[in-house]
Design an enzyme around this catalytic site. Structure first.
Site, PDB file in Angstrom:
ATOM      1  CB  THR A  79       1.125   0.513   5.258  1.00  0.00           C
ATOM      2  OG1 THR A  79       1.355  -0.774   4.739  1.00  0.00           O
ATOM      3  CG2 THR A  79       2.587   0.927   6.027  1.00  0.00           C
ATOM      4  N   GLY A  80      -0.512  -2.013   6.786  1.00  0.00           N
ATOM      5  CA  GLY A  80      -0.361  -3.065   7.652  1.00  0.00           C
ATOM      6  C   GLY A  80      -1.627  -4.064   7.417  1.00  0.00           C
ATOM      7  N   GLY A 123     -10.638  -2.945   3.519  1.00  0.00           N
ATOM      8  CA  GLY A 123      -9.490  -2.402   4.493  1.00  0.00           C
ATOM      9  C   GLY A 123      -9.582  -1.394   5.248  1.00  0.00           C
ATOM     10  CG  ASP A 124      -6.017  -0.036   7.051  1.00  0.00           C
ATOM     11  OD1 ASP A 124      -5.770  -0.999   6.133  1.00  0.00           O
ATOM     12  OD2 ASP A 124      -4.918   0.674   7.428  1.00  0.00           O
ATOM     13  CB  THR A 183      -0.895  -0.055   1.281  1.00  0.00           C
ATOM     14  OG1 THR A 183      -1.818  -1.055   1.119  1.00  0.00           O
ATOM     15  CG2 THR A 183      -1.676   1.077   1.463  1.00  0.00           C
TER      16      THR A 183
HETATM   17  N1  ASP Z   1      -3.817  -2.018   4.956  1.00  0.00           N
HETATM   18  C1  ASP Z   1      -3.933  -2.661   3.841  1.00  0.00           C
HETATM   19  C2  ASP Z   1      -4.928  -3.551   3.746  1.00  0.00           C
HETATM   20  O1  ASP Z   1      -5.414  -4.060   4.663  1.00  0.00           O
HETATM   21  C3  ASP Z   1      -2.926  -3.291   3.177  1.00  0.00           C
HETATM   22  C4  ASP Z   1      -1.618  -2.674   3.318  1.00  0.00           C
HETATM   23  O2  ASP Z   1      -1.299  -1.810   4.049  1.00  0.00           O
HETATM   24  O3  ASP Z   1      -0.569  -3.100   2.624  1.00  0.00           O
HETATM   25  O4  ASP Z   1      -6.128  -3.295   2.863  1.00  0.00           O
END
Ligand code: ASP
Length: 303
Positions: free
Chosen positions: A223-224, A202-203, A172
């Site tokens: 991100t996570g 997602g978040d 992300t």
């Molecule tokens: N936070 C993002 C999600 O869960 C994924 C990411 O940060 O790569 O959709």
């Protein structure tokens, strides 16, 4: 007044040993280009909103990142992108989820912020709005990447929903900025998690979870593992610790990323800038692709 910008290209299990010097260089170059695009706008007196949008657009157009062009595949073999952009001055936010074929979901989010009476648009409705606003669309082959396809095939075979950080590719993307006028903005864009199912959200597009900006406190892009970031309302939690708890930005980030998220089981990181220009780029994972710049500095890093 000073100005500053920070960006990320995802956090996770980024193993040094698995990346060739050439790969590392390609990623660092891509981060630097994005950082410069945003920083140039800030230096010339442009707005934080324009700066974070420009920085994210470049990463959406770069197949290395899990956003826009390089988005991961869903369980059904589609790309369903999500994004959000927020203005710290007005608390306006525009966000999209479940959009395909939109070249730059962050530009569509900006149109929602500016024109729509709504905050989050999804799927076909978001696409119809985007066509009305004449944002750019691309055919499916623009978004096709063999690495992503293979990644999806593996996840399908293992029946797993996978964060894009278990490999060598970026995840992300996001940007946060403080402009010369003293205003903050945050932007995040993603393809989500590989093999995601059932219209998972997602978040990243959710206000206060993956993206938040408030001139009184800070601007954040996360991100996570999104489920944990949603449950922790991470971006707003950092802002609240500052607004109501009197924490500094660094203290608030420490609390949320190094204490609360690990206790919940969430791995990842965030980038943040506060209204005084302090920056924090904490992560509790192996690495986070990131960069930061201002009047006198420009840095990019992975580990
Ligand atoms: N936070 C993002 C999600 O869960 C994924 C990411 O940060 O790569 O959709």
């Amino acid at each position: 007044m000073n100005y500053t910008i920070a960006i990320h290209g995802g956090a996770g299990t980024i193993l040094k040993a698995r990346m060739t010097p050439a790969q590392q260089q390609a990623y660092l170059d891509a981060l630097r280009a994005s950082l410069r695009a945003g920083n140039t706008i800030l230096k010339n007196g442009g707005t934080a909103l324009d700066a974070v949008e420009a920085a994210v657009v470049l990463m959406e157009d770069c197949p290395l990142f899990n956003a826009g062009r390089g988005s991961v595949f869903t369980h059904d073999g589609r790309q369903e992108m999500e994004a959000a952009i927020m203005c710290g001055r007005t608390l306006d936010i525009g966000a999209v989820t479940h959009v395909s074929k939109v070249r730059n979901p962050i530009r569509l989010s900006r149109k929602i912020l500016e024109i729509s009476e709504h905050v989050i648009l999804s799927g076909e409705g978001a696409i119809a709005f985007g066509r009305e606003q004449q944002v750019a669309f691309e055919e499916e082959d623009w978004f096709y990447d063999d690495y992503r396809y293979q990644q999806w095939q593996k996840a399908l075979a293992a029946d797993q929903v996978v964060l894009d950080h278990a490999g060598q590719k970026f995840g992300t993307v996001g940007a946060v900025a403080l402009d010369l006028h003293g205003h903050l903005a945050a932007a995040t864009s993603t393809g989500g998690m590989t093999n995601k199912k059932y219209g998972r959200i997602g978040d990243s597009p959710l206000p206060g979870c993956g993206t938040y900006a408030n001139d009184r406190t800070c601007a954040i892009s996360c991100t996570g593992h999104g489920e944990f970031y949603i449950r922790g309302v991470v971006a707003y939690d950092v802002s609240c610790l500052m607004e109501y708890g009197g924490y500094s930005l660094a203290e608030a980030c420490q609390k949320v990323i190094h204490e609360k998220q690990p206790a919940l089981g969430g791995s990842g990181g965030l980038i943040a800038v506060d209204s005084k220009g302090n920056m924090a780029l904490p992560f509790n994972s192996e690495g986070m692709y990131r960069g930061w710049a201002g009047k006198d500095e420009e840095q990019v890093a992975i580990w």
